[in-house]
Motif scaffolding. Structure first.
Motif: not given
Length: 852
Positions: A52-57, A290-298, A61-63
């Protein structure tokens, strides 16, 4: 007053049916499956949360990319519209100036003044020129100077052209403006260190081309002046040529620094020029990937930690489930094996008490497991009329004296029906090696017994049919020479001796036991049958065999088969055809007599013609003799004259003898004898005999015999009879119709032919120009005793066809038509030939012609 909306209540009402369905499904699962789902549930939840988190990011990004694409597209369209308006305004002003020039409202000086004002007002115009139809400059101004004396468009005063592309683009635009009589934009070209293009407006003076007005645009200045500042501030706008190369842009690249690659593009053509130039708007991403987002890596780190913890729990639960599943599988396997068996299983203890029955046994007897367990003899499935017999078998079973092959018993179902069964009994031993009872297996053999009885009855019926046949049927072993089967007819004619089989087969079939098999005697691995013998003999044609000892003829048919014990055997079916052979011999004798009779009748019909033919040489002989007698008496003849008269007399006598000899050979009675015969000789003899009748009826005969015809294996007299009959019929038809001389002739042709049905054959055809045959006669002319002649017997054509068919040939008749009118008739028949034996002829072809 509307009811207040409560989101919590609405959610509970929405998900309440789903909760009931899931709860019901969970309760139906086994405990092992519940444990498995309880272990995998948290793991699945963590994976779903990470997805779900990956889909949200990804969605955000597409928006962002879509918004940026829309903005770039909008700014590109604004720039296109601004450039379009500016070019249209300039074109309208040039068209107005061109109209004033053609109407002579202004002259060259006024044109220079207006052009100077236009160039100063429109910086994108590098120069404005007035060119005549002869491509000479009349007037013009440019941005570099107020007066430009250098000629343009490749005039003779300036032979050096600025650039090949410039010359080509300007020339093409000039020609297009002159032909279309409309303003034309040229292709872009390089000039003065930049890219330019021209607008050429034609000057039409009273419909005649008088020159053009040239407005040259600088692409770079046009882009910077026409594109609004607010557009170029947000997004760079560039102009690309047909090769997708940037010729101008609203941003200036820094020297030595690599430009940032745009991620969003939007393109639109440079209108209204439409000369290959394209506007491109560029956009850039404002946020990182996506890979540069700190929230994503957390989120990823927490999910991996949770998954690692859950994997440990899942491995522990898996080992526990494996043990539980192994036990369950073993129990299910044993139960499924017992339930799937069609054989009934029954166990009893040492006191003959039933302790176990499987479902198949319950299905056989129609009783439930509760009704059978604990019962002692007599059992419910024993028929009442067989208690004594079943008790005796039960005692043998308890004493361990049951037959090893099982015992056939009668079993009664609960509804009273009885079926046949076979029961096998073995001792039941426990884990300590002590016998605790007896295990019996019961199989329903009702269907098998019924099939066995039907096979026995079928075998008996088949044997009865074979014994009742009038034909002799025998089967002989090929290897041992043993007579395996012989029916009543065979035994009546040959006894039980296999020599009769060998006599009918045409030779001995036995082999010595010590004889080694040869390489040619290949055996089929599956059926142990000789392949070459099966290929040659299995579908062999019937043969007719004469048995001298019985004075009988047999029609013998044979084939190889595999006997019941696997041995290779030969079966013969010999049918008595003695009566048929006698009938065929009698029919042949009758046909021979009919042929002789037909020939005699033909000679009888030709009697007057033969008499006339013989009368000529006899009259000549009489005249020669009378003349010689008179001259001898008067002593008025020399020796040479006497010899000449005698030679002529002998020649006429020889002629009469030949006629009599041919008639004698034709009508004499002889046995049918087929021999290699030349077609030319048969035709020559037939033509000689037919010529007697044809000359009497004043009918001409034209004969053609092809060269090098193969020999025919025929009876020459019979074929000569067919040809003579056909020629005589044609001559009679022509004479009876009283046809004129132009139609009183017959053609006899003998040619070789070949067809897929008949193979190589010789075709004899007799064609006349008579009245032909009616359709009803064509359909019945081969019938016995059918004739169109008043004194005819009706056997001629039927006999001719029988003769031809006895030689494996065919005969046909047809009318010849000229439009709808019948102009003749053709009879033809074929005789098979041996193409390997050509007929020697002295010349290229044998052509015989008989005329009256």
């Amino acid at each position: 007053m509307p009811f207040p909306f409560d989101p919590g209540t609405a959610a509970r009402r929405l998900f309440q049916p789903m909760r009931r369905i899931v709860g019901s499904w969970w309760r139906r699962q086994s405990p092992s499956r519940q444990d498995r789902f309880a272990t995998l549930g948290p793991l699945i939840s963590v994976l779903l949360f990470l997805a779900a988190m990956i889909s949200a990011f990804w969605y955000l990004r597409n928006e962002e990319i879509e918004r940026e694409s829309e903005a770039v597209k909008r700014d590109t369209e604004i720039a296109q519209q601004q450039i379009r308006l500016r070019l249209i305004e300039n074109q309208e002003q040039l068209v107005r100036v061109a109209r004033e020039l053609t109407t002579h409202v202004i002259d060259a000086r006024d044109f220079n003044a207006q052009a100077l004002a236009l160039v100063r007002e429109r910086p994108e115009l590098t120069q404005v020129l007035w060119i005549t139809a002869l491509r000479e400059r009349r007037a013009g101004v440019s941005q570099s100077s107020l007066q430009d004396d250098g000629p343009l468009l490749g005039s003779r005063e300036n032979p050096s052209m600025p650039h090949p592309n410039q010359s080509s683009a300007v020339e093409l635009a000039f020609e297009a403006a002159r032909e279309k009589h409309q303003p034309v934009y040229s292709q872009p070209f390089s000039a003065g260190g930049g890219t330019v293009f021209q607008l050429q407006v034609p000057l039409m003076d009273r419909g005649n081309f008088a020159g053009i007005l040239v407005a040259e645009y600088s692409v770079d200045v046009l882009l910077r002046r026409a594109v609004p500042v607010e557009v170029s501030t947000h997004h760079p706008i560039a102009v690309l040529d047909a090769n997708d190369q940037i010729v101008s842009s609203t941003i200036t690249p820094m020297p030595g620094k690599k430009p940032v690659r745009a991620s969003v593009f939007s393109e639109a053509p440079l209108a209204p020029a439409l000369n290959g130039l394209v506007l491109r708007g560029q956009g850039y991403r404002t946020s990182g990937g996506l890979v540069s987002s700190a929230l994503f890596w957390m989120v990823v780190a927490l999910s991996i930690l949770t998954v690692w913890m859950l994997l440990g729990t899942w491995r522990h639960m898996r080992r526990r489930l494996q043990i539980q599943n192994a036990l369950t599988s073993e129990m299910n396997f044993r139960r499924a094996m017992e339930n799937s068996m069609l054989t009934g299983m029954r166990a009893m203890d040492m006191e003959s008490r039933i302790t176990y029955v499987n479902p198949a046994f319950c299905a056989m007897t129609g009783s439930s497991e509760a009704e059978l367990l604990g019962r002692k003899p007599p059992y419910p499935y024993w028929p009442p009329d067989r208690f004594e017999e079943n008790s005796r078998l039960q005692q043998q079973e308890v004493q361990g004296r049951s037959p090893a092959g099982g015992a056939e018993v009668k079993v009664m179902r609960k509804d009273g029906t009885v079926f046949d069964a076979r029961m096998y009994v073995s001792p039941l031993v426990d884990t300590k090696g002590k016998q605790s009872g007896w295990m019996a297996s019961i199989t329903n053999i009702t269907e098998a017994k019924r099939v066995r009885d039907q096979l026995s009855a079928s075998h008996e019926r088949f044997t009865t049919v074979l014994e009742g046949l009038d034909a002799a049927v025998s089967v002989l072993s090929v290897q041992q020479g043993e007579l395996l089967f012989a029916n009543r007819s065979y035994r009546l004619w040959f006894g039980a001796d296999p020599a009769g089989h060998a006599l009918l087969a045409g030779g001995a079939l036995t082999h010595s036991p010590d004889e080694e098999p040869t390489a040619d005697a290949e055996l089929d691995v599956e059926d142990a049958l000789p392949l070459h013998a099966m290929a040659e003999q299995a579908g062999s044609d019937p043969r007719e065999v004469y048995v001298e000892s019985l004075d009988m003829w047999f029609d013998v048919r044979s084939r190889y088969l595999q006997w019941t014990d696997g041995r290779l055997a030969q079966m013969l079916i010999a049918t008595d055809i003695t009566v048929r052979r006698h009938a065929e011999a009698l029919a042949a004798q009758q046909a021979e007599k009919a042929a002789v009779t037909s020939r005699l009748m033909t000679m009888g019909e030709m009697a007057s013609s033969v008499a006339h033919e013989l009368n000529q040489p006899l009259t000549a002989i009489t005249n020669y003799c009378n003349g010689m007698v008179s001259r001898v008496k008067s002593d008025n003849i020399a020796r040479d004259d006497l010899l000449a008269a005698l030679e002529k007399t002998a020649k006429q006598a020889q002629r009469a003898g030949q006629i009599i000899h041919r008639i004698r050979n034709f009508v004499k009675r002889s046995e049918p004898q087929r021999q290699a015969t030349s077609a030319a000789e048969v035709v020559e003899d037939a033509v000689d005999l037919a010529g007697i009748e044809l000359r009497r009826r004043n009918v001409a005969l034209h004969t053609y015999v092809a060269q090098r015809l193969p020999s025919m294996l025929v009876d020459p007299i019979l074929i000569e009879q067919v040809i003579l009959n056909l020629l005589k019929n044609s001559a009679e038809a022509i004479d009876n119709a009283s046809l004129p001389a132009s139609r009183r002739h017959i053609e006899l042709r003998v040619v070789p032919k070949h067809s897929p049905e008949l193979g190589g054959h010789i075709e004899f055809s007799v064609t006349d120009m008579g009245p032909g045959l009616p359709e009803e006669v064509l359909s019945r002319m081969y019938e016995a005793f059918f004739s169109t002649k008043v004194d005819g017997m009706g056997i001629g054509l039927g006999l001719c066809r029988s003769i031809v068919e006895s030689h494996q040939g065919r005969m046909r008749a047809e009318n010849l038509y000229n439009g709808a009118a019948v102009v003749g008739c053709r009879f033809a028949f074929t005789i098979p030939v041996d193409s390997s034996r050509p007929e020697p002829l002295p010349g290229n072809a044998a052509n015989l012609t008989a005329t009256p």
